[in-house]
Design an enzyme around this catalytic site. Structure first.
Site, short mmCIF file in Angstrom:
data_model
loop_
_atom_site.label_atom_id
_atom_site.label_comp_id
_atom_site.label_asym_id
_atom_site.label_seq_id
_atom_site.Cartn_x
_atom_site.Cartn_y
_atom_site.Cartn_z
N SER A 355 0.84 -1.20 -0.28
CA SER A 355 -0.06 0.02 -0.04
C SER A 355 0.82 1.27 0.16
O SER A 355 2.12 1.16 0.05
CB SER A 355 -0.87 0.08 1.18
OG SER A 355 -0.15 0.41 2.41
N LYS A 356 0.41 2.48 -0.03
CA LYS A 356 1.02 3.53 -0.08
C LYS A 356 2.08 3.66 0.97
O LYS A 356 3.05 4.19 0.98
CB LYS A 356 0.19 4.84 -0.19
CG LYS A 356 -0.27 5.03 -1.31
CD LYS A 356 -0.27 6.30 -1.83
CE LYS A 356 -0.69 6.56 -3.32
NZ LYS A 356 -1.98 6.14 -4.15
N ARG A 357 1.78 3.19 2.18
CA ARG A 357 2.61 3.27 3.42
C ARG A 357 3.85 2.37 3.46
O ARG A 357 4.81 2.72 3.87
CB ARG A 357 1.67 2.58 4.61
CG ARG A 357 0.66 3.78 5.03
CD ARG A 357 -0.33 3.31 6.40
NE ARG A 357 -0.77 2.00 6.05
CZ ARG A 357 -0.61 0.93 6.19
NH1 ARG A 357 0.54 0.24 6.89
NH2 ARG A 357 -1.42 -0.25 5.81
N ASN A 358 3.84 1.30 2.83
CA ASN A 358 4.91 0.48 2.77
C ASN A 358 5.84 0.39 1.74
O ASN A 358 6.53 -0.61 1.46
CB ASN A 358 4.71 -0.87 3.38
CG ASN A 358 3.79 -1.51 2.80
OD1 ASN A 358 3.55 -1.40 1.61
ND2 ASN A 358 3.05 -2.78 3.13
N GLY A 359 5.46 0.99 0.72
CA GLY A 359 6.33 0.68 -0.66
C GLY A 359 5.97 1.64 -1.87
O GLY A 359 4.61 2.35 -1.49
#
Ligand code: GLU
Length: 422
Positions: A355-359
Site C-alpha cells: 500500500s502507499k504506506r510500505n512501498g
C-alpha cells in the site's frame, strides 16, 4: 484419448489393477511413480482439463494414464510410462497436436481510482502474457460503475501507462470488439436486465431493510458471536409486507439468494477452493438507485464477453463464490464457467500487503524516476513467477513463450525499488 493413451482403458479391463508400480518419465526424467491401485481414470475430467485448462499448443505433450491421471505438458518431449511387470509405453506429442480447443480469452479489468499501481500492472502483464502465450485474446475492460471515483482522467492515464509498458489488447474501450462496450458505465441496462431476470426466476429478491436496521442486526450478530451478514429477512415477503414497505416510501435493493451448501472450484494456482455458504450471505446485486454492484457487473460481463480465464489478484478470491452464483443464475453450464487463477499479492517491504504506506505503489512514480518500461515489466514478471531456473532477466518475447499460470508462486514480496534496473 483412447487412441492417444491406450494404456488407461486397457489397464482397467485387461490388466486388473493391483499394486504394481507405475512410473512415468519425460525425456528420461522421472515425473511420477505410484502404485497402480492409486490411479484415477476419470476420462471426462481429463478431457475437460486438457482441452480447457492446459491449452495445448503444437508440440506440447500430455501424459495421461499416469498416477494422477494427468501428467506434465512439456514441449517436444518423449513420454515413457512403465508398469511394473508389464512393460513400457512410449508416446509422442504429435498425437494430440490437433486437439480442438476453446480459444483463451483473458481480461484485465481495473477500476482506476488513481494511477495504476504495481499490483494492477503485474496482473495486466500476466493476463497479457497468458493470452499471447496461448494465441488467445486479451480484453481490456474498465470497471467504472463508480463514476465519482473512476474519472475519465484516470482511465486515460491507465490506457497510456499500459501502452507505455508495451502491452496491447485485442478488445477494449478505444479499439472496440465484438462484445462491447468495454466501459461498464455504458452497460448499465445490461446489468438491470439481468437483475430483473434473476428476480423473475426467483434467484434474487427485493430487500427493503434500511441501512440502520441492517447495522442494528449486525451489531446483535457480533454480540452473539455469529457470522456477520444478511439474515434473510426479506427472502420471502408477502404481498402485504411489500405493500407496507412501499407505502413507507422505502426503495428496495436487489439481493441474490444464496442456496445452502457450498461452492467448490479449482483455482489454477491455489488448487481446490471451497466456500461454505453459511459464510456467504445473500448479497446485494443492485442498489436502491438502480446502480449495479461489482459482483453483478463483473460476472455478467465475464459471461457475455466469453472470458475463459480470470487471472486477477487474490484479494478477489472471496468474491468468486458470489460470481459463480451469478453465472448459475444466468443459466451458464458449469463447464463453461471461466477458470480462475488468483495471483498472490505483491507485498511491501514490511511483508504487509502493498500500500502507499510500505512501498512505492504507483507506476507513475517509477516512470518519473527514469525506470524503463522493459525493466519494470522484467521485474514484475519475475516477481512471483519464474521460468524454472534462476533467471534474472527475461524479455517480453521470452515471457510470452514461457508463461504458464501454474508457475506463479503463492506469495511474493516487493523488496525495494532498487531491484529495478533503470
Ligand atoms: N475491477 C476490479 C478491481 O480493480 C477487478 C475485477 C476483477 O479482476 O475481477 O479491483
Amino acid at each position: 484419448f483412447d487412441s492417444f493413451c491406450p494404456l488407461g482403458p486397457w489397464i482397467d479391463t485387461e490388466f486388473k489393477p493391483g499394486s504394481q508400480v507405475v512410473t512415468a518419465t519425460v525425456n528420461g526424467e522421472l515425473k511420477q511413480s505410484a502404485p497402480l491401485s492409486d490411479m484415477v481414470f476419470d476420462v471426462p475430467f481429463i478431457i475437460e482439463f486438457v482441452t480447457k485448462v492446459m491449452t495445448l499448443l503444437p508440440g506440447d505433450v500430455i501424459l495421461t494414464g499416469t498416477p494422477s491421471g494427468i501428467g506434465p505438458m512439456i514441449a517436444g518431449g518423449e513420454v515413457v510410462v512403465s508398469v511394473e511387470g508389464l512393460g513400457s509405453l512410449r508416446n509422442r506429442v504429435s498425437n494430440v497436436a490437433n486437439q480442438q480447443q476453446r480459444e483463451v480469452r483473458t481480461r484485465f479489468a481495473p477500476s482506476p481510482t488513481g494511477d495504476l499501481h504495481v499490483g494492477n500492472i503485474r496482473t495486466a502483464l500476466f493476463d497479457w502474457a497468458y493470452a499471447r502465450h496461448t494465441g488467445g485474446k486479451l480484453i481490456f475492460r474498465i470497471e467504472d460503475t463508480d463514476r465519482e471515483r473512476v474519472t475519465d482522467e484516470y482511465i486515460g492515464r491507465a490506457i497510456e501507462t499500459l501502452q507505455w509498458l508495451g502491452l496491447n489488447w485485442d478488445e477494449g474501450p478505444e479499439v472496440g470488439g465484438p462484445y462491447g462496450p468495454y466501459l461498464q458505465s455504458q452497460r448499465l441496462d445490461i446489468y438491470t436486465h439481468w437483475a430483473k431476470t434473476f428476480i423473475a426466476n426467483g434467484d434474487a429478491y427485493n430487500c427493503y431493510c434500511s441501512t440502520e436496521e441492517l447495522e442494528a442486526r449486525r451489531e446483535k450478530q457480533r454480540e452473539l458471536n455469529q457470522a456477520p451478514g444478511y439474515d434473510g429477512k426479506c427472502r420471502s415477503l408477502s404481498a402485504d409486507d411489500i405493500a407496507g414497505y412501499e407505502s413507507e416510501g422505502r426503495k428496495p435493493v436487489i439481493r441474490m439468494r444464496m442456496p445452502d451448501g457450498e461452492t467448490r472450484f479449482n483455482d489454477l494456482i491455489r488448487g481446490e477452493v471451497t466456500f461454505e455458504h453459511k459464510y456467504v450471505p445473500d448479497f446485494v446485486l443492485m442498489r436502491a438507485d438502480g446502480s449495479p454492484l461489482y459482483t453483478l457487473a463483473v460476472a455478467v460481463d465475464d459471461v457475455l464477453m466469453k472470458v475463459t480465464h480470470v487471472l486477477r489478484g487474490e484479494d478477489l478470491l472471496s468474491s468468486t463464490p458470489r460470481q459463480i452464483r451469478v453465472y448459475q443464475a444466468m443459466g451458464v453450464a458449469p463447464e463453461d464457467f471461466p477458470f480462475f487463477a488468483h495471483l498472490p499479492f505483491v507485498m511491501g517491504q514490511d511483508n504487509a500487503k502493498l500500500s502507499k504506506r510500505n512501498g512505492e505503489v504507483s507506476i507513475a512514480w517509477y516512470r518519473e524516476q527514469g525506470f524503463l518500461p522493459e525493466a519494470i515489466c522484467n521485474y514484475l514478471a519475475l516477481l512471483g513467477w519464474s521460468p524454472g531456473d534462476d533467471v534474472e532477466n527475461i524479455t517480453m518475447d521470452e515471457l510470452v513463450k514461457l508463461f504458464t499460470v501454474e508457475r506463479d508462486r503463492k506469495s511474493t514480496r516487493l523488496n525495494s525499488s532498487h531491484e529495478f534496473v533503470s
